[in-house]
Design a protein around this motif. Structure first.
Motif, PDB file in Angstrom:
ATOM      1  N   LEU A   1     -14.088   3.115   4.697  1.00 45.31           N
ATOM      2  CA  LEU A   1     -14.479   1.703   4.711  1.00 45.31           C
ATOM      3  C   LEU A   1     -13.682   0.936   5.764  1.00 45.31           C
ATOM      4  N   VAL A   2     -14.386   0.122   6.547  1.00 42.79           N
ATOM      5  CA  VAL A   2     -13.766  -0.766   7.530  1.00 42.79           C
ATOM      6  C   VAL A   2     -13.901  -2.213   7.067  1.00 42.79           C
ATOM      7  N   ASP A   3     -15.101  -2.592   6.623  1.00 39.55           N
ATOM      8  CA  ASP A   3     -15.357  -3.973   6.224  1.00 39.55           C
ATOM      9  C   ASP A   3     -16.588  -3.986   5.338  1.00 39.55           C
ATOM     10  N   ARG A   4     -16.762  -5.085   4.605  1.00 38.64           N
ATOM     11  CA  ARG A   4     -17.958  -5.217   3.789  1.00 38.64           C
ATOM     12  C   ARG A   4     -18.376  -6.672   3.676  1.00 38.64           C
ATOM     13  N   ASN A   5     -19.655  -6.873   3.448  1.00 37.22           N
ATOM     14  CA  ASN A   5     -20.242  -8.209   3.309  1.00 37.22           C
ATOM     15  C   ASN A   5     -19.889  -9.116   4.478  1.00 37.22           C
ATOM     16  N   VAL A   6     -20.129  -8.631   5.673  1.00 34.19           N
ATOM     17  CA  VAL A   6     -19.898  -9.408   6.890  1.00 34.19           C
ATOM     18  C   VAL A   6     -21.138 -10.265   7.114  1.00 34.19           C
ATOM     19  N   ARG A   7     -20.927 -11.591   7.158  1.00 36.91           N
ATOM     20  CA  ARG A   7     -22.066 -12.503   7.266  1.00 36.91           C
ATOM     21  C   ARG A   7     -21.967 -13.360   8.518  1.00 36.91           C
TER      22      ARG A   7
ATOM     23  N   LEU B   1     -29.991  -6.980  11.012  1.00 35.20           N
ATOM     24  CA  LEU B   1     -28.857  -6.065  10.887  1.00 35.20           C
ATOM     25  C   LEU B   1     -28.395  -5.580  12.264  1.00 35.20           C
ATOM     26  N   ARG B   2     -29.324  -5.236  13.124  1.00 35.35           N
ATOM     27  CA  ARG B   2     -28.969  -4.800  14.488  1.00 35.35           C
ATOM     28  C   ARG B   2     -28.233  -5.911  15.235  1.00 35.35           C
TER      29      ARG B   2
END
Length: 114
Positions: free
Chosen positions: A28-34, A78-79
Motif C-alpha cells: 500500500l502507498v495511498d488510499r482514497n486519493v481525491r 481514474l486515468r
C-alpha cells in the motif's frame, strides 16, 4: 478482524480488497486519493510498478455485478487522477490499472483492467 459499525459497505469492501492485495504481495502507498475530477481507491506497488486500483462492491450479481458497474466515464476519471498523482509526486515509472470487483463475499482481481 472486526470492523466498526460506522464503516460503509464501500469502506468494508476497500478494506477487504486491500487485505487481499497485500496477501498477493502488493504494498500500500495511498488510499482514497481525491481530486475535483476523480478519485483513486487504492494506490499500491507491485515490485517496481505502480498500481492504481478501483474497488467495486455489489451485494449480488443480479444486475451484472461489480465489474459491470465501471463506466467509461469512471475509467477516464481514474486515468486522469492517476496521471495527476504521478505528476504531483514526480513519479516516472510504469503503472497499470487494476479492478477489484467484490460481489457479496467473492473477490475478483482483474489486473491491467483498462
Amino acid at each position: 478482524m472486526s470492523q466498526p459499525a460506522h464503516l460503509t459497505q464501500g469502506a468494508k469492501a476497500e478494506d477487504s480488497a486491500l487485505a487481499y492485495l497485500q496477501q498477493q504481495g502488493l504494498k500500500l502507498v495511498d488510499r482514497n486519493v481525491r481530486y475535483p475530477f476523480g478519485e483513486i481507491d487504492l494506490i499500491m506497488r507491485d515490485a517496481q510498478k505502480w498500481v492504481f486500483i478501483e474497488v467495486k462492491f455489489r451485494q449480488s450479481k443480479q444486475f451484472g455485478g461489480a465489474i459491470q458497474a465501471i463506466s467509461q466515464g469512471k475509467i477516464e476519471r481514474l486515468r486522469r487522477a492517476a496521471s495527476h498523482y504521478m505528476q504531483r509526486n514526480n513519479i516516472d515509472a510504469q503503472c497499470r490499472f487494476d479492478v477489484v470487483a467484490i460481489d457479496a463475499n467473492e473477490i475478483n482481481w482483474i489486473t491491467n483492467a483498462f
